[in-house]
Design an enzyme around this catalytic site. Structure first.
Site, mmCIF file in Angstrom:
data_model
loop_
_atom_site.group_PDB
_atom_site.id
_atom_site.type_symbol
_atom_site.label_atom_id
_atom_site.label_comp_id
_atom_site.label_asym_id
_atom_site.label_seq_id
_atom_site.Cartn_x
_atom_site.Cartn_y
_atom_site.Cartn_z
ATOM 1 N N ASN A 1 0.820 -1.216 0.000
ATOM 2 C CA ASN A 1 0.000 0.000 0.000
ATOM 3 C C ASN A 1 0.852 1.264 0.000
ATOM 4 O O ASN A 1 0.429 2.321 -0.493
ATOM 5 C CB ASN A 1 -0.965 0.003 1.186
ATOM 6 C CG ASN A 1 -0.279 -0.031 2.529
ATOM 7 O OD1 ASN A 1 0.503 -0.932 2.822
ATOM 8 N ND2 ASN A 1 -0.566 0.952 3.373
ATOM 9 N N HIS A 2 2.092 1.180 0.496
ATOM 10 C CA HIS A 2 2.919 2.389 0.521
ATOM 11 C C HIS A 2 3.466 2.736 -0.860
ATOM 12 O O HIS A 2 3.690 3.918 -1.153
ATOM 13 C CB HIS A 2 4.035 2.234 1.554
ATOM 14 C CG HIS A 2 3.534 2.416 2.955
ATOM 15 N ND1 HIS A 2 3.550 3.625 3.610
ATOM 16 C CD2 HIS A 2 2.956 1.530 3.811
ATOM 17 C CE1 HIS A 2 3.024 3.484 4.806
ATOM 18 N NE2 HIS A 2 2.645 2.224 4.951
ATOM 19 N N HIS B 1 -0.019 -8.555 -0.290
ATOM 20 C CA HIS B 1 0.456 -7.652 0.766
ATOM 21 C C HIS B 1 -0.482 -7.625 1.969
ATOM 22 O O HIS B 1 -0.035 -7.783 3.111
ATOM 23 C CB HIS B 1 0.620 -6.232 0.213
ATOM 24 C CG HIS B 1 1.107 -5.261 1.241
ATOM 25 N ND1 HIS B 1 2.375 -5.320 1.766
ATOM 26 C CD2 HIS B 1 0.486 -4.214 1.871
ATOM 27 C CE1 HIS B 1 2.529 -4.351 2.666
ATOM 28 N NE2 HIS B 1 1.404 -3.676 2.740
#
Length: 348
Positions: free
Chosen positions: A64-65, A172
């Site tokens: 997500n980053h 993830h």
């Protein structure tokens, strides 16, 4: 590097793949984890090529980053990382004139744009955003935003949203059939077709083919953000049942899913659902907890074990553990998995 050395795939004193046919999977979040984001990205890409030449593999997922950075959200980026990007852009726009050693030292292999970094022609919003930024912030924003050189030329072609390798699925955050796979891309999509569509949507977004419009797979309810499986608490029976249904539906009917996203209590790898879910985010990088490295090893016969530098968790003797702990620095971002055959490797 310590995690890769713990896995036995990185040379003790240089950035050389020594894992042979071993295959390593890193499950995302290579950015927003400290000052040396460029070093992390460059190391993983270099080792990926070396691993493939040796008959193994190194596969890296989107976290997500990475998506936040592609959207221009740098709230978790350090000032040190931003200033390193600024120096990188200043030096590497002239990489054709640099000695090879200087270019490599500055990670200029990641600089694929001819000339200075800039917004796409006609992108008024981008120009307005850049104008409001401090000068040292701009290079990171331009390189990692969707369509920027790192997002387009490194992340888009070399990252997956999710994948299945042998007996293991990797993602993830977490992935459930009813919530994420059913009907993805088209109403009658099979789980395999949905997985393909997710990876294509992710690649297209990072390459800038969708502008700044976030695809469903990367949205807040998507597989990069979901915490039903990756949270710190034990997974409830109903969710475990949904997980098993998902695993049975995925290509190859994998036995387990491996996720990151949420730092586990005590900085230790954990599992739930009788080993059907493994949660390997331990806050490894110095930008989070700086935890002692751990690596999840999956063998072809289904054996799963956690490798650790910590003597009480080591499968080897205390002397060998001490030797593992002595090598390398602690800046590899994110958790990793290594999968092996008895004498080779299987991984994703």
């Amino acid at each position: 590097r310590r995690a890769l050395r713990l896995a036995g795939v990185l040379h003790a004193s240089n950035d050389e793949w020594v894992g042979g046919e071993s295959v390593v999977v890193q499950v995302g979040d290579q950015v927003d984890r400290g000052d040396d984001e460029l070093g992390v990205l460059a190391l993983l890409q270099e080792l990926k090529g070396q691993a493939e030449e040796a008959g193994g593999g190194l596969h890296v997922l989107v976290g997500n980053h990475e998506i936040m950075s592609a959207q221009g959200n740098a709230r978790y980026a350090t000032e040190g990382a931003m200033r390193k990007f600024a120096q990188w852009a200043k030096v590497c726009q002239h990489k054709g004139l640099l000695p090879p050693g200087v270019a490599k030292q500055n990670h200029c292999q990641l600089y694929t744009q001819p000339g200075p970094l800039s917004c796409p022609e006609g992108d008024t919003q981008c120009f307005q955003q850049v104008e409001r930024m401090a000068p040292y912030v701009r290079a990171r924003f331009l390189a990692l935003r969707a369509g920027g050189p790192i997002a387009k030329d490194l992340l888009a072609p070399h990252r997956s949203a999710a994948l299945v390798v042998g007996s293991t699925a990797f993602v993830h955050g977490g992935m459930l059939k009813a919530e994420h796979l059913d009907g993805y891309g088209k109403a009658d999509a099979t789980p395999a077709e949905a997985l393909t569509a997710m990876n294509l949507d992710m690649s297209d977004f990072l390459a800038g083919k969708k502008g700044q419009r976030l695809p469903e797979v990367a949205g807040y309810r998507g597989i990069l953000w979901n915490r039903a499986l990756s949270g710190a608490a034990d997974v409830d029976k109903q969710t475990c049942a949904m997980l098993r249904e998902t695993l049975q539906a995925l290509p190859g009917k994998p036995a387990r899913m491996v996720v990151g996203h949420t730092v586990q209590p005590g900085g230790k790898v954990s599992s739930s659902c009788d080993g059907a879910i493994w949660r390997i985010d331990i806050g490894l990088s110095s930008g989070v907890l700086g935890s002692a490295p751990q690596v999840l090893e999956v063998k072809a016969d289904g054996t799963v074990r956690v490798l650790s530098e910590t003597p009480d968790a080591c499968s080897a003797d205390a002397e060998q553990c001490a030797g593992q702990a002595a090598g390398g620095s602690d800046w590899l971002a994110g958790p990793s998995v290594v999968q092996r055959w008895v004498a080779g490797a299987l991984g994703g």
